[in-house]
Motif scaffolding. Structure first.
Motif, PDB file in Angstrom:
ATOM      1  N   GLU A  19       0.822  -1.284   0.139  1.00  0.00           N
ATOM      2  CA  GLU A  19      -0.107   0.051  -0.072  1.00  0.00           C
ATOM      3  C   GLU A  19       0.880   1.267  -0.053  1.00  0.00           C
ATOM      4  O   GLU A  19       0.236   2.265  -0.366  1.00  0.00           O
ATOM      5  N   PHE A  20       2.052   1.196   0.252  1.00  0.00           N
ATOM      6  CA  PHE A  20       3.132   2.280   0.178  1.00  0.00           C
ATOM      7  C   PHE A  20       3.896   2.258  -0.833  1.00  0.00           C
ATOM      8  O   PHE A  20       4.970   3.116  -0.991  1.00  0.00           O
ATOM      9  N   ARG A  21       3.631   1.578  -1.909  1.00  0.00           N
ATOM     10  CA  ARG A  21       4.542   1.464  -3.062  1.00  0.00           C
ATOM     11  C   ARG A  21       4.634   2.817  -3.995  1.00  0.00           C
ATOM     12  O   ARG A  21       5.541   3.105  -4.332  1.00  0.00           O
ATOM     13  N   ASP A  22       3.863   3.787  -3.608  1.00  0.00           N
ATOM     14  CA  ASP A  22       4.180   5.180  -4.164  1.00  0.00           C
ATOM     15  C   ASP A  22       4.865   6.022  -3.284  1.00  0.00           C
ATOM     16  O   ASP A  22       5.303   7.076  -3.848  1.00  0.00           O
ATOM     17  N   PHE A  23       5.278   5.563  -2.231  1.00  0.00           N
ATOM     18  CA  PHE A  23       6.000   6.657  -1.266  1.00  0.00           C
ATOM     19  C   PHE A  23       7.294   5.820  -0.869  1.00  0.00           C
ATOM     20  O   PHE A  23       8.201   6.511  -0.177  1.00  0.00           O
ATOM     21  N   ILE A  24       7.610   4.563  -1.308  1.00  0.00           N
ATOM     22  CA  ILE A  24       9.023   4.005  -0.948  1.00  0.00           C
ATOM     23  C   ILE A  24       9.672   3.464  -1.993  1.00  0.00           C
ATOM     24  O   ILE A  24       9.212   3.236  -3.204  1.00  0.00           O
TER      25      ILE A  24
END
Length: 75
Positions: A19-24
Motif C-alpha cells: 500500500e506504500f508503493r507510491d512512497f517508497i
C-alpha cells in the motif's frame, strides 16, 4: 513509522508494504540508495505524500470505527 518521522524508506517487497508503493523504493538497494542520496526532491515528495496518506488512513476516528465494526460483528 519511518515515513511519519521523515525518513525515506527502501524495503524489500512484501504484501504489507504494497500500500506504500507510491512512497517508497523497493529492492535494488544499491540503485535505490543512490536515488535517494542524489534526489532530494524525490525524498521530500515521498515523505510528504506518505505522511498525508498515513494521517488520512490511520487516524484515530478510522481506528475507532474499525474496532467498533469488529466488536459489533462478534456480538
Amino acid at each position: 513509522m519511518s515515513l511519519l518521522l521523515g525518513v525515506p524508506v527502501i524495503a524489500d517487497k512484501i504484501p504489507s508494504y504494497e500500500e506504500f508503493r507510491d512512497f517508497i523504493l523497493f529492492s535494488d538497494w544499491q540503485n535505490s540508495l543512490y536515488t535517494y542520496a542524489t534526489n532530494k526532491e524525490l525524498r521530500h515528495q515521498h515523505i510528504a505524500q506518505a505522511q498525508k496518506y498515513i494521517s488520512m488512513k490511520y487516524n484515530k476516528d478510522r481506528v475507532i470505527s474499525q474496532w467498533s465494526s469488529l466488536f459489533q460483528a462478534l456480538l
